[in-house]
Design a protein around this motif. Structure first.
Motif: not given
Length: 287
Positions: A60-65, A67-74, A110-118
């Motif tokens: 689930k954590g890999l999928e959430l990352i 979805q940010t389209a910022s950095i690759f995950v396996p 940094a791009r991942m960190h520029q994706t924000f939640a509520e």
């Protein structure tokens, strides 16, 4: 062939002939394997006594990352949290690190960190290593960090006898005064949550991938502080990060307080070897 590998490959939809299998390094928690079939190459992790939902939460954590389209995950092919047969099957990532890879890593984190939640935290409880990590969603980062992150480690340390006496008194005093340093209204970034130097890889073309998340939404400075705790990141990583998303001027003041959480985790897992580092921070802020 280990029985679970056959089961894992079958569940991943690969019935092709096995070409090779070998044990590889992959942290201290799981048994890890490189497996090559006629169809593909895989990284398979196995844990005979994994806690409930252990690999589900990693997937689930890999999928959430992702979805940010910022950095690759396996790519995750499949997983199982079945008792005595827990495994995770992912694509095999193979590449060489370079200076350019480290720059890309800093920019993409940094791009991942520029994706924000509520809100801060997460809707489900997770793990840090194999320790349970209670979560929940909070409007206040201060409340989440104190009441979920630090409190969980304090209670575990009391139970295990690793947080007693002056150490306990200082930690409790620090938590009472945490609002002097830790912000309340910081934006909740998407965070990997366990971004030590061993949790990123270089893939094809030198593109960086992150692995093994303990995902949460929270203050991005919490993540950056951990990258500095045990090393594994170059000057290029931090330059690229700063170019994309400059750090707060208060970062150096709060950094040790964010590193404290991970030191408490290591204290509660590995023992007193991490005690002096914990005590140094506690003395600085509440001595």
């Amino acid at each position: 062939m280990n029985p679970f590998i056959g089961t894992a490959l079958q569940q991943a939809g690969d019935d092709s002939p096995l070409r090779q299998k070998k044990r590889v390094t992959g942290g201290s928690i799981n048994a890890s394997y490189f497996v090559e079939t006629a169809q593909a190459s895989y990284f398979i992790k196995y844990h005979p006594d994994a806690p409930a939902h252990f690999f589900e939460l990693e997937a689930k954590g890999l999928e959430l990352i992702r979805q940010t389209a910022s950095i690759f995950v396996p790519k995750v092919y499949t997983y199982s949290d079945e008792e005595n047969n827990a495994f995770l099957v992912m694509e095999w990532i193979d590449g060489k690190r370079s200076r350019d890879t480290e720059w890309k890593l800093g920019d993409r984190v940094a791009r991942m960190h520029q994706t924000f939640a509520e809100k801060h935290g997460l809707t489900v409880d997770t793990f840090i290593g194999t320790l349970p990590q209670p979560n929940g969603l909070f409007s206040s980062w201060l409340d989440y960090y104190r009441d979920r992150r630090l409190t969980a480690q304090l209670e575990l340390g009391i139970e295990r006898g690793s947080i007693t006496g002056k150490r306990r008194d200082r930690l409790e005093k620090l938590m009472e005064n945490l609002d002097r340093w830790v912000p309340d209204d910081v934006a909740p970034s998407y965070l990997h949550g366990d971004l030590w130097g061993g949790n990123w890889l270089s893939g094809p073309g030198g593109d960086p991938y992150v692995i093994d998340p303990s995902f949460l939404y929270g203050d991005r400075h919490f993540e950056l502080a951990f990258t500095e705790l045990f090393g594994g990141y170059s000057v290029d990583f931090y330059k690229a990060y700063q170019d994309r998303f400059p750090l707060s001027p208060d970062y150096e003041d709060v950094k040790p307080l964010y590193q404290l959480y991970y030191l408490l985790v290591h204290l509660n897992i590995f023992g007193e070897v991490y005690g002096p580092a914990v005590d140094t921070i506690l003395k600085r802020y509440s001595g």
